[in-house]
Write a protein that holds these residues in place. Structure first.
Motif: not given
Length: 131
Positions: A16-17, A69, A97, A99-100, A112-116, A122
């Motif tokens: 994850p980020p 994904d 959050n 967005l992710a 998985s942590q996704l960025i939509l 956010l």
């Protein structure tokens, strides 16, 4: 959605980020708090996030998940995964959050942590509904 109702070991498809190189985590339900979970690293780094099941707190949240994904998680449809949002306190108010999200295949324990691609905030403040 096959909701994760038990504590689960998760293996992320990529760190994850902000958590590289960690990919192994434990998802634990917080007793007495429906839809609230902690995500803790299993490497002993002391990292922890709070996750919310958005169906309890943001029921209008229905993110579009890309086929690639879902495939990476070993799922073929949105109904085979659980979606969680990261929660935090900002300015004394709870925010999430949108967005992710963190998306989990509860059968395999893959996450998985996704960025939509969608226009989700956010930091969306959670507002208590009328009783």
């Amino acid at each position: 959605m096959i909701q994760t109702t038990r504590d689960t070991r998760l293996t992320f498809t990529a760190p994850p980020p902000g958590f590289a190189p960690l990919t192994e985590f434990e998802l634990e339900h917080v007793d007495g708090a429906p839809g609230l979970y902690t995500l803790k690293d299993l490497a002993g780094a002391g990292l922890r996030l709070f996750l919310l099941d958005p169906t309890f707190y943001v029921p209008e949240y229905l993110p579009a998940l890309a086929d690639e994904d879902l495939t990476a998680l070993g799922a073929s449809s949105d109904g085979e995964v659980d979606v969680y949002v990261v929660a935090d306190i900002q300015g004394g108010a709870p925010v999430v959050n949108l967005l992710a999200p963190i998306v989990v295949n509860p059968v395999s324990g893959t996450a998985s942590q996704l960025i939509l691609e969608d226009d989700w905030p956010l930091q969306a403040e959670l507002v208590r509904g009328a009783a």
